[in-house]
Scaffold this motif. Sequence first.
Motif, PDB file in Angstrom:
ATOM      1  N   PHE A 134      26.875  53.003  32.878  1.00 33.26           N
ATOM      2  CA  PHE A 134      26.317  53.395  31.584  1.00 33.26           C
ATOM      3  C   PHE A 134      24.809  53.566  31.619  1.00 33.26           C
ATOM      4  O   PHE A 134      24.201  53.965  30.628  1.00 33.26           O
ATOM      5  N   LEU A 135      24.179  53.264  32.742  1.00 31.46           N
ATOM      6  CA  LEU A 135      22.731  53.251  32.822  1.00 31.46           C
ATOM      7  C   LEU A 135      22.171  54.461  33.544  1.00 31.46           C
ATOM      8  O   LEU A 135      22.706  54.910  34.553  1.00 31.46           O
ATOM      9  N   MET A 147      28.176  48.203  25.568  1.00 28.84           N
ATOM     10  CA  MET A 147      27.162  47.622  26.421  1.00 28.84           C
ATOM     11  C   MET A 147      26.846  46.193  25.983  1.00 28.84           C
ATOM     12  O   MET A 147      26.609  45.348  26.840  1.00 28.84           O
ATOM     13  N   ARG A 148      26.853  45.950  24.684  1.00 33.37           N
ATOM     14  CA  ARG A 148      26.592  44.576  24.217  1.00 33.37           C
ATOM     15  C   ARG A 148      27.634  43.597  24.755  1.00 33.37           C
ATOM     16  O   ARG A 148      27.307  42.490  25.159  1.00 33.37           O
ATOM     17  N   ARG A 149      28.891  44.005  24.699  1.00 30.25           N
ATOM     18  CA  ARG A 149      29.972  43.130  25.160  1.00 30.25           C
ATOM     19  C   ARG A 149      29.865  42.858  26.656  1.00 30.25           C
ATOM     20  O   ARG A 149      30.003  41.719  27.110  1.00 30.25           O
ATOM     21  N   ILE A 150      29.618  43.901  27.435  1.00 27.87           N
ATOM     22  CA  ILE A 150      29.473  43.732  28.881  1.00 27.87           C
ATOM     23  C   ILE A 150      28.298  42.811  29.183  1.00 27.87           C
ATOM     24  O   ILE A 150      28.395  41.917  30.031  1.00 27.87           O
ATOM     25  N   PHE A 151      27.185  43.005  28.473  1.00 31.68           N
ATOM     26  CA  PHE A 151      26.026  42.140  28.675  1.00 31.68           C
ATOM     27  C   PHE A 151      26.393  40.691  28.370  1.00 31.68           C
ATOM     28  O   PHE A 151      26.111  39.779  29.152  1.00 31.68           O
ATOM     29  N   SER A 175      27.316  40.836  38.767  1.00 30.19           N
ATOM     30  CA  SER A 175      27.345  40.839  37.302  1.00 30.19           C
ATOM     31  C   SER A 175      27.007  42.209  36.722  1.00 30.19           C
ATOM     32  O   SER A 175      27.385  42.531  35.597  1.00 30.19           O
ATOM     33  N   MET A 176      26.315  43.028  37.488  1.00 24.23           N
ATOM     34  CA  MET A 176      25.855  44.332  37.013  1.00 24.23           C
ATOM     35  C   MET A 176      26.869  45.459  37.227  1.00 24.23           C
ATOM     36  O   MET A 176      26.707  46.547  36.686  1.00 24.23           O
ATOM     37  N   VAL A 177      27.927  45.205  37.952  1.00 21.56           N
ATOM     38  CA  VAL A 177      28.864  46.256  38.348  1.00 21.56           C
ATOM     39  C   VAL A 177      29.433  47.024  37.160  1.00 21.56           C
ATOM     40  O   VAL A 177      29.456  48.249  37.160  1.00 21.56           O
ATOM     41  N   ARG A 178      29.896  46.328  36.129  1.00 22.04           N
ATOM     42  CA  ARG A 178      30.539  47.016  34.994  1.00 22.04           C
ATOM     43  C   ARG A 178      29.561  47.802  34.135  1.00 22.04           C
ATOM     44  O   ARG A 178      29.944  48.769  33.485  1.00 22.04           O
ATOM     45  N   ILE A 179      28.283  47.418  34.114  1.00 25.36           N
ATOM     46  CA  ILE A 179      27.341  48.097  33.220  1.00 25.36           C
ATOM     47  C   ILE A 179      26.623  49.260  33.901  1.00 25.36           C
ATOM     48  O   ILE A 179      26.154  50.181  33.232  1.00 25.36           O
ATOM     49  N   LEU A 180      26.547  49.265  35.210  1.00 26.47           N
ATOM     50  CA  LEU A 180      25.798  50.315  35.921  1.00 26.47           C
ATOM     51  C   LEU A 180      26.234  51.741  35.589  1.00 26.47           C
ATOM     52  O   LEU A 180      25.376  52.624  35.473  1.00 26.47           O
ATOM     53  N   ALA A 212      17.886  51.037  25.926  1.00 28.29           N
ATOM     54  CA  ALA A 212      18.265  49.628  25.983  1.00 28.29           C
ATOM     55  C   ALA A 212      17.375  48.936  27.009  1.00 28.29           C
ATOM     56  O   ALA A 212      16.851  49.570  27.928  1.00 28.29           O
ATOM     57  N   ALA A 213      17.216  47.632  26.830  1.00 17.40           N
ATOM     58  CA  ALA A 213      16.433  46.839  27.780  1.00 17.40           C
ATOM     59  C   ALA A 213      16.976  45.423  27.815  1.00 17.40           C
ATOM     60  O   ALA A 213      17.442  44.899  26.808  1.00 17.40           O
ATOM     61  N   ALA A 214      16.923  44.840  28.979  1.00 14.82           N
ATOM     62  CA  ALA A 214      17.238  43.421  29.131  1.00 14.82           C
ATOM     63  C   ALA A 214      15.920  42.709  29.426  1.00 14.82           C
ATOM     64  O   ALA A 214      15.132  43.167  30.253  1.00 14.82           O
ATOM     65  N   VAL A 215      15.686  41.607  28.727  1.00 19.27           N
ATOM     66  CA  VAL A 215      14.450  40.851  28.886  1.00 19.27           C
ATOM     67  C   VAL A 215      14.814  39.421  29.271  1.00 19.27           C
ATOM     68  O   VAL A 215      15.622  38.780  28.598  1.00 19.27           O
ATOM     69  N   SER A 216      14.232  38.965  30.354  1.00 24.99           N
ATOM     70  CA  SER A 216      14.470  37.591  30.774  1.00 24.99           C
ATOM     71  C   SER A 216      13.135  36.889  30.977  1.00 24.99           C
ATOM     72  O   SER A 216      12.127  37.520  31.270  1.00 24.99           O
ATOM     73  N   ARG A 217      13.161  35.574  30.801  1.00 24.05           N
ATOM     74  CA  ARG A 217      11.970  34.755  31.014  1.00 24.05           C
ATOM     75  C   ARG A 217      12.321  33.693  32.050  1.00 24.05           C
ATOM     76  O   ARG A 217      13.402  33.105  32.005  1.00 24.05           O
TER      77      ARG A 217
END
Length: 74
Positions: free
Chosen positions: A69-70, A1-5, A62-67, A38-43
């Motif tokens: 896993f969620l 997940m880190r790599r995909i992110f 951009s979210m296609v590959r990670i979905l 896991a969490a993604a945080v954006s500002r």
Amino acid sequence: MRRIFAEDIKPVFESMPGCLTMEFLLGTGSNAGGLTDAAAVSRWKSHDALTTAIESRAVAESMVRILPFLQVER
């Protein structure tokens, strides 16, 4: 997940107008059912900039590959 992110998500979000930062937080243990938190945080400069980004095709793609896993709780 880190790599995909790092490869797919962070660069796209940070390229969007108004994105100040984007980071990924990954838990070190497993919770019930063996899942990892896991969490993604954006500002953002503004709520409008965030809304525009979230509604964009670039962010959706951009979210296609990670979905897969969620597990999203609503």
